[in-house]
Design a protein around this motif. Structure first.
Motif, PDB file in Angstrom:
ATOM      1  N   GLU A 106      15.430 -21.530  15.899  1.00  0.00           N
ATOM      2  CA  GLU A 106      16.828 -21.651  15.488  1.00  0.00           C
ATOM      3  C   GLU A 106      17.808 -21.994  16.609  1.00  0.00           C
ATOM      4  N   ILE A 107      17.499 -21.630  17.835  1.00  0.00           N
ATOM      5  CA  ILE A 107      18.468 -21.832  18.921  1.00  0.00           C
ATOM      6  C   ILE A 107      18.056 -22.984  19.841  1.00  0.00           C
ATOM      7  N   PHE A 108      16.893 -22.840  20.460  1.00  0.00           N
ATOM      8  CA  PHE A 108      16.440 -23.838  21.427  1.00  0.00           C
ATOM      9  C   PHE A 108      15.514 -24.837  20.737  1.00  0.00           C
ATOM     10  N   LYS A 109      16.116 -25.724  19.963  1.00  0.00           N
ATOM     11  CA  LYS A 109      15.345 -26.704  19.194  1.00  0.00           C
ATOM     12  C   LYS A 109      14.849 -27.828  20.106  1.00  0.00           C
ATOM     13  N   GLU A 110      13.757 -28.424  19.682  1.00  0.00           N
ATOM     14  CA  GLU A 110      13.086 -29.422  20.517  1.00  0.00           C
ATOM     15  C   GLU A 110      13.988 -30.605  20.878  1.00  0.00           C
ATOM     16  N   LYS A 111      14.791 -31.051  19.934  1.00  0.00           N
ATOM     17  CA  LYS A 111      15.621 -32.228  20.189  1.00  0.00           C
ATOM     18  C   LYS A 111      16.626 -31.979  21.310  1.00  0.00           C
ATOM     19  N   GLU A 112      17.293 -30.828  21.281  1.00  0.00           N
ATOM     20  CA  GLU A 112      18.326 -30.541  22.267  1.00  0.00           C
ATOM     21  C   GLU A 112      17.778 -29.928  23.557  1.00  0.00           C
ATOM     22  N   PHE A 113      16.684 -29.183  23.452  1.00  0.00           N
ATOM     23  CA  PHE A 113      16.123 -28.450  24.609  1.00  0.00           C
ATOM     24  C   PHE A 113      14.604 -28.648  24.679  1.00  0.00           C
ATOM     25  N   PRO A 114      14.129 -29.867  24.927  1.00  0.00           N
ATOM     26  CA  PRO A 114      12.675 -30.113  24.863  1.00  0.00           C
ATOM     27  C   PRO A 114      11.852 -29.263  25.847  1.00  0.00           C
ATOM     28  N   ILE A 115      12.331 -29.061  27.046  1.00  0.00           N
ATOM     29  CA  ILE A 115      11.576 -28.293  28.041  1.00  0.00           C
ATOM     30  C   ILE A 115      11.549 -26.814  27.647  1.00  0.00           C
ATOM     31  N   THR A 116      12.715 -26.264  27.373  1.00  0.00           N
ATOM     32  CA  THR A 116      12.806 -24.851  26.997  1.00  0.00           C
ATOM     33  C   THR A 116      12.055 -24.587  25.705  1.00  0.00           C
ATOM     34  N   HIS A 117      12.150 -25.504  24.764  1.00  0.00           N
ATOM     35  CA  HIS A 117      11.452 -25.351  23.478  1.00  0.00           C
ATOM     36  C   HIS A 117       9.943 -25.234  23.712  1.00  0.00           C
ATOM     37  N   GLY A 118       9.395 -26.096  24.550  1.00  0.00           N
ATOM     38  CA  GLY A 118       7.962 -26.046  24.846  1.00  0.00           C
ATOM     39  C   GLY A 118       7.563 -24.754  25.540  1.00  0.00           C
ATOM     40  N   LEU A 119       8.352 -24.337  26.519  1.00  0.00           N
ATOM     41  CA  LEU A 119       8.054 -23.098  27.243  1.00  0.00           C
ATOM     42  C   LEU A 119       8.172 -21.879  26.326  1.00  0.00           C
ATOM     43  N   LEU A 120       9.189 -21.897  25.459  1.00  0.00           N
ATOM     44  CA  LEU A 120       9.353 -20.793  24.506  1.00  0.00           C
ATOM     45  C   LEU A 120       8.166 -20.732  23.546  1.00  0.00           C
ATOM     46  N   GLY A 121       7.679 -21.884  23.117  1.00  0.00           N
ATOM     47  CA  GLY A 121       6.518 -21.918  22.228  1.00  0.00           C
ATOM     48  C   GLY A 121       5.308 -21.265  22.869  1.00  0.00           C
ATOM     49  N   ASP A 122       5.066 -21.593  24.138  1.00  0.00           N
ATOM     50  CA  ASP A 122       3.939 -20.984  24.855  1.00  0.00           C
ATOM     51  C   ASP A 122       4.127 -19.474  24.990  1.00  0.00           C
ATOM     52  N   ARG A 123       5.340 -19.081  25.321  1.00  0.00           N
ATOM     53  CA  ARG A 123       5.629 -17.643  25.479  1.00  0.00           C
ATOM     54  C   ARG A 123       5.511 -16.911  24.140  1.00  0.00           C
ATOM     55  N   LEU A 124       5.928 -17.571  23.071  1.00  0.00           N
ATOM     56  CA  LEU A 124       5.817 -17.004  21.725  1.00  0.00           C
ATOM     57  C   LEU A 124       4.355 -16.761  21.355  1.00  0.00           C
ATOM     58  N   ALA A 143      16.401 -27.827  31.716  1.00  0.00           N
ATOM     59  CA  ALA A 143      15.397 -27.386  32.702  1.00  0.00           C
ATOM     60  C   ALA A 143      15.844 -26.170  33.501  1.00  0.00           C
ATOM     61  N   GLN A 144      17.112 -25.819  33.435  1.00  0.00           N
ATOM     62  CA  GLN A 144      17.629 -24.709  34.242  1.00  0.00           C
ATOM     63  C   GLN A 144      17.652 -23.381  33.492  1.00  0.00           C
ATOM     64  N   ILE A 145      17.203 -23.358  32.250  1.00  0.00           N
ATOM     65  CA  ILE A 145      17.212 -22.119  31.480  1.00  0.00           C
ATOM     66  C   ILE A 145      16.042 -21.250  31.946  1.00  0.00           C
ATOM     67  N   PRO A 146      16.319 -20.059  32.492  1.00  0.00           N
ATOM     68  CA  PRO A 146      15.234 -19.199  32.998  1.00  0.00           C
ATOM     69  C   PRO A 146      14.488 -18.513  31.848  1.00  0.00           C
ATOM     70  N   ILE A 147      13.340 -19.031  31.515  1.00  0.00           N
ATOM     71  CA  ILE A 147      12.568 -18.573  30.360  1.00  0.00           C
ATOM     72  C   ILE A 147      12.165 -17.106  30.487  1.00  0.00           C
ATOM     73  N   GLU A 148      11.976 -16.623  31.706  1.00  0.00           N
ATOM     74  CA  GLU A 148      11.537 -15.234  31.906  1.00  0.00           C
ATOM     75  C   GLU A 148      12.616 -14.219  31.532  1.00  0.00           C
ATOM     76  N   THR A 149      13.841 -14.661  31.326  1.00  0.00           N
ATOM     77  CA  THR A 149      14.894 -13.726  30.931  1.00  0.00           C
ATOM     78  C   THR A 149      14.807 -13.340  29.453  1.00  0.00           C
TER      79      THR A 149
END
Length: 135
Positions: free
Chosen positions: A23-41, A3-9
């Motif tokens: 490849e990096i922020f996979k859902e299993k290890e980083f569920p919050i970041t993975h979801g936010l990255l998907g939206d940003r993608l 939850a502390q990974i700043p997605i805007e960076t």
């Protein structure tokens, strides 16, 4: 932590975001970041200057990867407009529409599949799946 990974960076480059997402922020290890990255993608991909088939193909792939079925259907339909007899695309759209329980839309694509490949063995399976959807 996740939850502390700043997605805007992360840059707004869809190719970089896609690599990070898959490849990096996979859902299993980083569920919050993975979801936010998907939206940003999805947002970054929608803003690309690509046009036509290239953009529709990219968006369809990204939508599939991020689980955005409506966006995938929309872009596969664009591609299908340029290649009406593309049997794999017709089957993918049919599968998505059946999963989303949209039998009326699916029947139109099934008719198109029958015209494109009348002896395709999957036609009967699609008919059975459609019959099983409550109206």
């Amino acid at each position: 932590t996740d939850a502390q990974i700043p997605i805007e960076t992360f840059p707004d480059d869809p190719q970089i975001l896609r690599k990070l997402y898959n490849e990096i922020f996979k859902e299993k290890e980083f569920p919050i970041t993975h979801g936010l990255l998907g939206d940003r993608l999805i947002q970054a991909s929608s803003k690309t200057k690509w046009t036509g088939m290239r953009k529709a193909s990219w968006l369809a792939d990204v939508a599939r990867e991020t689980g955005k079925a409506d966006l995938e259907i929309e872009n596969l339909t664009i591609i299908l407009g340029l290649d009406r007899n593309n049997v794999p695309l017709l089957k993918r759209i049919l599968t998505l529409l059946i999963e989303k329980k949209q039998p009326e839309k699916a029947r139109g694509f099934l008719r198109q599949l029958v015209r494109a490949a009348p002896s395709d063995p999957s036609i009967e399976s699609f008919n059975q799946q459609l019959a099983g959807i409550e109206p």
